[in-house]
Design an enzyme around this catalytic site. Structure first.
Site, PDB file in Angstrom:
ATOM      1  N   TYR A 150     -12.607  -3.410  -2.402  1.00 16.13           N
ATOM      2  CA  TYR A 150     -13.107  -3.250  -1.031  1.00 16.13           C
ATOM      3  C   TYR A 150     -14.642  -3.171  -1.027  1.00 16.13           C
ATOM      4  CZ  TYR A 150      -8.363  -2.421   0.810  1.00 16.13           C
ATOM      5  OH  TYR A 150      -7.051  -2.551   1.205  1.00 16.13           O
ATOM      6  N   ASN A 160      -1.932   0.253   6.908  1.00 11.93           N
ATOM      7  CA  ASN A 160      -1.329  -0.960   7.473  1.00 11.93           C
ATOM      8  C   ASN A 160      -0.470  -1.722   6.472  1.00 11.93           C
ATOM      9  OD1 ASN A 160      -3.424  -1.836   5.943  1.00 11.93           O
ATOM     10  ND2 ASN A 160      -4.549  -2.866   7.570  1.00 11.93           N
ATOM     11  N   HIS A 178      -1.865  -5.416   1.703  1.00 13.22           N
ATOM     12  CA  HIS A 178      -3.093  -6.182   1.511  1.00 13.22           C
ATOM     13  C   HIS A 178      -2.702  -7.608   1.182  1.00 13.22           C
ATOM     14  CE1 HIS A 178      -6.915  -7.688   0.082  1.00 13.22           C
ATOM     15  NE2 HIS A 178      -6.236  -8.216  -0.926  1.00 13.22           N
ATOM     16  N   GLU A 195      -9.131 -11.714  -6.988  1.00 12.22           N
ATOM     17  CA  GLU A 195      -8.274 -10.527  -6.846  1.00 12.22           C
ATOM     18  C   GLU A 195      -7.107 -10.552  -7.836  1.00 12.22           C
ATOM     19  OE1 GLU A 195      -7.242 -10.252  -2.681  1.00 12.22           O
ATOM     20  OE2 GLU A 195      -9.265  -9.614  -2.144  1.00 12.22           O
ATOM     21  N   LYS A 225       0.828  -1.205   0.000  1.00 11.15           N
ATOM     22  CA  LYS A 225       0.000   0.000   0.000  1.00 11.15           C
ATOM     23  C   LYS A 225       0.865   1.259   0.000  1.00 11.15           C
ATOM     24  CE  LYS A 225      -3.754  -2.272   2.576  1.00 11.15           C
ATOM     25  NZ  LYS A 225      -4.737  -2.109   3.674  1.00 11.15           N
TER      26      LYS A 225
HETATM   27  P1  IDP Z   1      -7.633  -6.864   6.050  1.00 12.30           P
HETATM   28  O1  IDP Z   1      -6.833  -5.918   5.202  1.00 12.30           O
HETATM   29  O2  IDP Z   1      -6.895  -7.254   7.307  1.00 12.30           O
HETATM   30  O3  IDP Z   1      -8.151  -8.051   5.281  1.00 12.30           O
HETATM   31  P2  IDP Z   1     -10.359  -5.744   5.940  1.00 12.30           P
HETATM   32  O4  IDP Z   1     -11.355  -5.813   7.034  1.00 12.30           O
HETATM   33  O5  IDP Z   1     -10.601  -6.544   4.704  1.00 12.30           O
HETATM   34  O6  IDP Z   1      -8.922  -6.088   6.611  1.00 12.30           O
HETATM   35  O7  IDP Z   1     -10.222  -4.204   5.559  1.00 12.30           O
HETATM   36  C1  IDP Z   1      -9.513  -3.820   4.401  1.00 12.30           C
HETATM   37  C2  IDP Z   1      -8.707  -2.594   4.730  1.00 12.30           C
HETATM   38  O8  IDP Z   1      -9.593  -1.520   5.087  1.00 12.30           O
HETATM   39  C3  IDP Z   1      -7.777  -2.740   5.938  1.00 12.30           C
HETATM   40  O9  IDP Z   1      -6.544  -3.362   5.625  1.00 12.30           O
HETATM   41  C4  IDP Z   1      -7.600  -1.284   6.339  1.00 12.30           C
HETATM   42  O10 IDP Z   1      -6.660  -0.613   5.498  1.00 12.30           O
HETATM   43  C5  IDP Z   1      -8.987  -0.706   6.082  1.00 12.30           C
HETATM   44  N1  IDP Z   1      -9.829  -0.750   7.292  1.00 12.30           N
HETATM   45  C6  IDP Z   1     -10.453  -1.819   7.823  1.00 12.30           C
HETATM   46  N2  IDP Z   1     -11.146  -1.487   8.936  1.00 12.30           N
HETATM   47  C7  IDP Z   1     -10.941  -0.157   9.102  1.00 12.30           C
HETATM   48  C8  IDP Z   1     -11.414   0.790  10.091  1.00 12.30           C
HETATM   49  O11 IDP Z   1     -12.139   0.483  11.043  1.00 12.30           O
HETATM   50  N3  IDP Z   1     -10.991   2.084   9.921  1.00 12.30           N
HETATM   51  C9  IDP Z   1     -10.188   2.479   8.893  1.00 12.30           C
HETATM   52  N4  IDP Z   1      -9.745   1.633   7.960  1.00 12.30           N
HETATM   53  C10 IDP Z   1     -10.116   0.319   8.053  1.00 12.30           C
HETATM   54 MG    MG Z   2      -9.581  -8.131   3.776  1.00 14.52          MG
END
Ligand code: IDP
Ligand code: MG
Length: 153
Positions: free
Chosen positions: A49, A112, A115, A126, A9
């Site tokens: 997403y 974070n 992905h 994907e 990212k």
């Molecule tokens: P993952 O990346 O661990 O699979 P997902 O729930 O699929 O997690 O969410 C995708 C991405 O959306 C996360 O990696 C993060 O960047 C963002 N995200 C998820 N939950 C939140 C939140 O509560 N606040 C802000 N960003 C979020």
């Molecule tokens: Mg995810």
């Protein structure tokens, strides 16, 4: 062997962590069979997403994913979807275990750094979303006999 999609990212690109993440992948013995830079846009992010489109943080998430180009990769290995999810760690970097990419390299629940596909089925979707077939080089590394035991292959 399984394949999985990884996106480094903007939080990874901008912080100069591309090499560190690639090193972890290669040190683990996972094979990179596709890799390119891409500038993401809202259209592809609404697909990628789709489970988050209705969330209040979605506009901010989109902006953060479009802030710089990203690096997209296809990884190959036995059970690589689960292996790389485990290496990635929990979504929130502040809660991710030390030793994971997010646990070691970030402090954010949104920025974070990586992905990783969360299932074999979503990995297939994907990979097709981000890579054309001719951008994937499904080669067999020469050292395969040293990455796995014969009865694992
Ligand atoms: P993952 O990346 O661990 O699979 P997902 O729930 O699929 O997690 O969410 C995708 C991405 O959306 C996360 O990696 C993060 O960047 C963002 N995200 C998820 N939950 C939140 C939140 O509560 N606040 C802000 N960003 C979020
Ligand atoms: Mg995810």
């Amino acid at each position: 062997m399984e394949q999985t999609l990884v996106i480094l990212k903007p939080s990874c690109v901008e912080r100069g962590l591309i090499g560190d993440v690639i090193s972890r992948i290669q040190n683990k013995g996972i094979t990179i069979i596709g890799m390119k830079m891409m500038q993401l846009n809202e259209q592809i992010l609404r697909e990628h997403y789709s489970h988050l489109v209705e969330k209040p943080f979605f506009p901010g998430l989109c902006a953060s994913m479009m802030a710089t180009p990203v690096v997209c990769m296809v990884l190959k290995g036995i059970d690589v979807v689960e292996v790389f999810r485990t290496m990635t760690g929990s979504t929130n970097g502040r809660k991710a275990a030390p030793g994971t990419l997010r646990g070691d390299f970030c402090m954010s629940g949104q920025a974070n750094i990586v992905h990783a596909s969360d299932s074999v089925e979503s990995a297939k979707v994907e990979i097709a979303r981000f890579f054309r077939p001719d951008e994937i080089f499904d080669y067999t590394p020469d050292n395969l006999a040293f990455l796995y035991a014969d009865d694992e292959l």
